[in-house]
Structures are given as structure tokens and as C-alpha cells.
Design an enzyme around this catalytic site. Structure first.
Site, mmCIF file in Angstrom:
data_model
loop_
_atom_site.group_PDB
_atom_site.id
_atom_site.type_symbol
_atom_site.label_atom_id
_atom_site.label_comp_id
_atom_site.label_asym_id
_atom_site.label_seq_id
_atom_site.Cartn_x
_atom_site.Cartn_y
_atom_site.Cartn_z
ATOM 1 N N HIS A 72 -14.166 -8.525 46.957
ATOM 2 C CA HIS A 72 -13.555 -7.836 48.106
ATOM 3 C C HIS A 72 -14.639 -7.190 48.953
ATOM 4 O O HIS A 72 -15.579 -6.590 48.444
ATOM 5 C CB HIS A 72 -12.582 -6.745 47.626
ATOM 6 C CG HIS A 72 -11.233 -7.295 47.259
ATOM 7 N ND1 HIS A 72 -10.139 -6.481 47.075
ATOM 8 C CD2 HIS A 72 -10.814 -8.564 47.035
ATOM 9 C CE1 HIS A 72 -9.086 -7.230 46.756
ATOM 10 N NE2 HIS A 72 -9.474 -8.500 46.730
ATOM 11 N N TYR A 200 -5.504 2.638 49.617
ATOM 12 C CA TYR A 200 -5.418 4.008 49.099
ATOM 13 C C TYR A 200 -4.634 4.804 50.130
ATOM 14 O O TYR A 200 -5.083 4.967 51.266
ATOM 15 C CB TYR A 200 -6.808 4.608 48.935
ATOM 16 C CG TYR A 200 -7.622 4.046 47.790
ATOM 17 C CD1 TYR A 200 -8.307 2.834 47.923
ATOM 18 C CD2 TYR A 200 -7.705 4.714 46.575
ATOM 19 C CE1 TYR A 200 -9.061 2.321 46.870
ATOM 20 C CE2 TYR A 200 -8.452 4.211 45.514
ATOM 21 C CZ TYR A 200 -9.122 3.011 45.677
ATOM 22 O OH TYR A 200 -9.868 2.501 44.637
ATOM 23 N N PRO A 292 -9.107 8.055 38.029
ATOM 24 C CA PRO A 292 -9.248 6.640 38.412
ATOM 25 C C PRO A 292 -9.374 6.391 39.919
ATOM 26 O O PRO A 292 -9.640 5.273 40.339
ATOM 27 C CB PRO A 292 -7.967 6.006 37.861
ATOM 28 C CG PRO A 292 -7.010 7.120 37.727
ATOM 29 C CD PRO A 292 -7.812 8.361 37.446
ATOM 30 N N LYS A 296 -14.206 4.263 38.658
ATOM 31 C CA LYS A 296 -15.541 4.377 38.066
ATOM 32 C C LYS A 296 -15.569 4.285 36.538
ATOM 33 O O LYS A 296 -16.640 4.147 35.956
ATOM 34 C CB LYS A 296 -16.177 5.719 38.470
ATOM 35 C CG LYS A 296 -16.538 5.796 39.935
ATOM 36 C CD LYS A 296 -17.541 4.746 40.317
ATOM 37 C CE LYS A 296 -17.700 4.609 41.808
ATOM 38 N NZ LYS A 296 -18.291 3.307 42.174
ATOM 39 N N TYR A 383 -18.686 3.775 46.377
ATOM 40 C CA TYR A 383 -17.616 2.928 45.820
ATOM 41 C C TYR A 383 -18.200 1.628 45.247
ATOM 42 O O TYR A 383 -17.838 1.215 44.144
ATOM 43 C CB TYR A 383 -16.581 2.595 46.904
ATOM 44 C CG TYR A 383 -15.263 2.071 46.364
ATOM 45 C CD1 TYR A 383 -15.128 0.751 45.952
ATOM 46 C CD2 TYR A 383 -14.144 2.894 46.272
ATOM 47 C CE1 TYR A 383 -13.933 0.265 45.442
ATOM 48 C CE2 TYR A 383 -12.932 2.421 45.761
ATOM 49 C CZ TYR A 383 -12.845 1.097 45.352
ATOM 50 O OH TYR A 383 -11.654 0.622 44.846
#
Ligand code: APR
Ligand code: PHB
Length: 388
Positions: A72, A200, A292, A296, A383
Site C-alpha cells: 500500500h 482511519y 494498535p 506497531k 508509519y
């Protein structure tokens, strides 16, 4: 029995460490308290940093990930019915790999089997001994009989509820913790994902996450009160609530279906220091937990394994610097990921005690993120994973 490294815990940390050491001629035994089926039944997160992808390839367990995983470029964030995309690839040149932890663990088990790696399941009462000497040993009970493994080192890969962390004297061990006043209700459904990449979603009603495992297996989460009984959440109630928290154009196109897994998990940030005591090294969830939101958990386990495996290789080559520096190196990366995971969690979740001021700050932080390349680059580099 004797081995060079006795590994407690047959989850991702223990299996990956065992595989990497075995490929480099270092003997290990893995002691796992549960059955293999039980370990493989756990549904966990599904985002791999590119550094983790490379370690898994080095461990010769990347073939199915490369064939079935999805690379992604970025993620979507949404609030107030607006969404924006953060393009990791454009901002950092790197992607993330979407591939479930359950699959990673299955690939590791298969690889250990192929190399005749020793993984002992249903090992009860695992007890490390003489960790402060140069001849530690581990006892355990298997089929009612006590067994003993003499070793050079013990790797505590036994997760947050394991036995290893408790072997560090209380006057030495420092624990740092933040427990969040909400949980995540997760479902798995055999439906196409809501979007081509993860969403998100911050919302007045609470956080939501739209994730996936493959083109016909989706993973969704809703922020819920910690005391919410799972039974309260029928599939219909879940889908109705999810639709309220994501932007309208997403809600209008989500394909719903029966959940094939549903679970509620609390969120915490936790770090134990040091990650070494004598011949014992803590790895992964045994030493740290992250909420979460930043995806990570598994990735930190991989970087711990990377540092410890390198240190052990150097030790058997006559150089102890890597082992001496293990705890310091691992913790430096752990705390950066703890910070990122905490920041993503506080950015995206509403809490019952939030003041109107706090809510405006949260909204303005998201608005700044939507408009600033610098802010998006900072999120992106965390990220996709900071360097090992
Ligand atoms: N003796 C033997 N095995 C044990 C003991 C014990 N006393 N206590 C725990 N275990 C086993 C558990 O059954 C589990 O299989 O250790 C394993 C630890 O695995 P994880 O909890 O998955 O931890 P880790 O391997 O570090 O992987 C971290 O897992 O929980 C997720 O979010 C986390 O993605 C992260 C990853
Ligand atoms: C998941 O797919 O399970 C997942 C993805 C991203 C997260 C957490 C969980 O931040």
C-alpha cells in the site's frame, strides 16, 4: 537437553528469532505453552513496515507474503465527513505491506518445520534459572514430566503475560504504562474492503478503522467503552455504527456481511526497562505493548529480533558489543514507536473526559495534518517504520 539459545514463546518473536538463528548455524529450542493450532487461531494486526518485510525475506519466510500481500502507498484519514490521503510512497519513497500476522506466524511455523526446528508445544511451568550465571537453564513440564534445557542464553519471547519479564528483580525493572479508557471491537468479514487502502476515521461517536486482509476479507474496528459486553454488538449494530463514523461516500458503498470473528481488546501503552537481565533478553510483547492505532506491535517485535539476532551472531563470533547494546538499541526504537502509537491514538479517539477545548485541539491537529506536507511526512516516516 542442551541448546545455545532457549526461546520462551512460539509467537512471531520466538519463531522469527529461532528461524534467523537456525539459518546462521545457531541452535535453538522454542518452548510454547499452547498448542500450534491455538497460536495460529489468534487474529492480530495486518500491517508490516518495509523493514519487517525485508527481515522476513532474510528469514526465508517472505514467499507467500510477496505473493499474497498487498503493498500500500498510503492511508486515508477522515473527520467531519471529510477524508484525505497520506501518500507514504510519494512522501518517503516507501510503502507498507498488508499481510496478516496470523499468516506471518503460519509461514514461520512452516519454515521451522522445513528446517526441523525444535518447537515444543504444551510446555507448562516454563521456568528460567541461573540467569545471572554463564550457565543458565530452563525447566518445564511436558506430559507430566519435568524437563531441563541447559543453554547459553534465554530469549523471553513470551508476550505481555509471559514468565520472562518477572525474572528481572523488582529493584531493577522499571515499568511505564498508560491504559486508555476505551477498547477496540474488531470484526473479520468475508466482504470486499471499504477502500483500496486503510481508512482511519475520527468521529464524535468514536474512532473507526477500515482495514483488510485480501480482496474478499475485511477487518474493521470500532472504539467502544471498555465495559461494553461483546454480546451487545450484533453484526447489524456493528455495521450501523461503522456507517455513522465513516464519511458518507464510504458508508454508502461498504459491503457488509456476517462476521467470522469478533473480539474486544483493551488498549495500553507499556514499556519494561531494561530488556536484558544477565543471560535473559526480553523480545516483543514481553517487553512492550502499543495501542494498535499505529500498527506497531508486530513491527517492534521484528526490530527487537533483528537487534538480538545480530548480537547473538556477533557473540558466537567473539564480539559481545551487540548483546551489551541490545537493550539500549531496542528501547531507543521502542520509545519512538510508543510515542507515535500514543500520538495516533490521542489524535483519533474521543474520550469521555475530553473538554470542548481538547476537542477543538484534536480537530485543528487533523486539519493541520490535512493541509501540511511537513506534518504528513512526519506521520508517514513513522508509519512506514523508522530505521532499525
Ligand atoms: N511459557 C511458554 N510460552 C508462553 C508463556 C510461558 N510462560 N507465556 C506466554 N507464552 C507464549 C504465548 O502462548 C504466545 O504464543 O508466548 C507467545 C507470545 O506471543 P505474542 O503474545 O504474540 O508476542 P510476540 O511473539 O512478542 O508477538 C508480538 O503479537 O500480540 C501481538 O500485537 C502483538 O503483534 C504483536 C505480536
Ligand atoms: C489490522 O488490519 O488489523 C490493523 C491495521 C492497522 C492498524 C491496526 C490493525 O493500525
Amino acid at each position: 537437553m542442551r541448546t545455545q539459545v532457549c526461546i520462551i514463546g512460539g509467537g512471531p518473536s520466538g519463531l522469527l528469532l529461532s528461524q534467523l538463528l537456525h539459518l546462521n548455524g545457531i541452535d535453538t529450542v522454542v518452548l510454547e505453552q499452547r498448542s500450534r493450532d491455538y497460536v495460529l487461531s489468534r487474529i492480530r494486526a495486518g500491517v508490516l513496515e518495509w523493514g519487517s518485510v525485508e527481515v522476513l525475506r532474510d528469514a526465508k519466510v517472505g514467499a507467500r507474503m510477496d505473493a499474497e500481500g498487498f503493498a500500500h502507498d498510503g492511508v486515508y484519514l477522515s473527520a467531519q465527513n471529510q477524508e484525505f490521503h497520506i501518500d507514504f510512497k510519494e512522501l518517503t519513497g516507501k510503502q507498507v505491506m498488508i499481510y496478516g500476522q496470523t499468516e506471518v506466524t503460519a509461514d514461520l511455523y512452516e519454515a521451522r518445520e522445513k528446517l526441523d526446528g525444535v518447537v515444543i508445544h504444551d510446555a507448562q511451568g516454563v521456568t528460567p534459572n541461573d540467569l545471572e550465571t554463564d550457565a543458565p537453564y530452563v525447566t518445564y513440564i511436558k506430559d507430566g514430566t519435568e524437563q531441563r534445557i541447559d543453554c547459553d542464553f534465554v530469549a523471553g519471547c513470551d508476550g505481555f503475560h509471559g514468565v520472562s519479564r518477572g525474572c528481572i528483580p523488582t529493584n531493577v525493572l522499571k515499568e511505564f504504562e498508560r491504559v486508555y479508557p476505551f477498547g477496540w471491537l474488531g470484526i473479520l468479514s468475508q466482504t470486499p474492503p471499504a477502500r483500496d487502502e486503510l481508512i482511519y476515521a475520527q468521529h464524535e461517536r468514536g474512532f473507526a478503522l477500515c482495514s483488510m486482509r485480501n480482496a474478499n476479507l475485511s477487518r474493521y474496528y470500532l472504539q467502544t467503552p471498555l465495559d461494553d459486553p461483546l454480546e451487545k454488538w450484533t453484526d447489524q449494530k456493528f455495521w450501523d455504527e461503522l456507517r455513522k463514523r465513516v464519511p458518507d461516500e464510504v458508508a454508502d458503498t461498504i459491503v457488509t456481511g456476517p462476521s467470522i470473528e469478533k473480539s474486544l481488546a483493551p488498549l495500553r501503552s507499556f514499556v519494561a526497562e531494561p530488556m536484558r537481565w544477565g543471560r535473559l533478553f526480553l523480545v516483543g510483547d514481553a517487553a512492550h505493548i502499543v495501542p494498535p492505532t499505529g500498527a506497531k506491535g508486530l513491527n517492534l517485535a521484528v526490530s527487537d529480533v533483528h537487534y538480538l539476532y545480530q548480537g547473538l551472531l556477533q557473540h558466537y563470533g567473539g564480539d559481545d558489543d551487540g548483546l551489551e547494546l541490545y537493550s539500549e538499541r531496542a528501547l531507543a526504537r521502542v520509545w519512538k514507536s510508543e510515542r507515535f502509537s500514543w500520538s495516533m491514538t490521542t489524535l483519533l479517539h474521543r474520550t469521555p473526559d475530553q473538554s470542548p477545548f481538547d476537542k477543538r485541539i484534536q480537530e485543528s491537529e487533523l486539519a493541520y495534518l490535512a493541509s501540511s506536507r511537513a506534518a504528513q511526512t512526519a506521520l508517514a516516516e513513522n508509519y512506514i517504520g523508522l530505521p532499525f
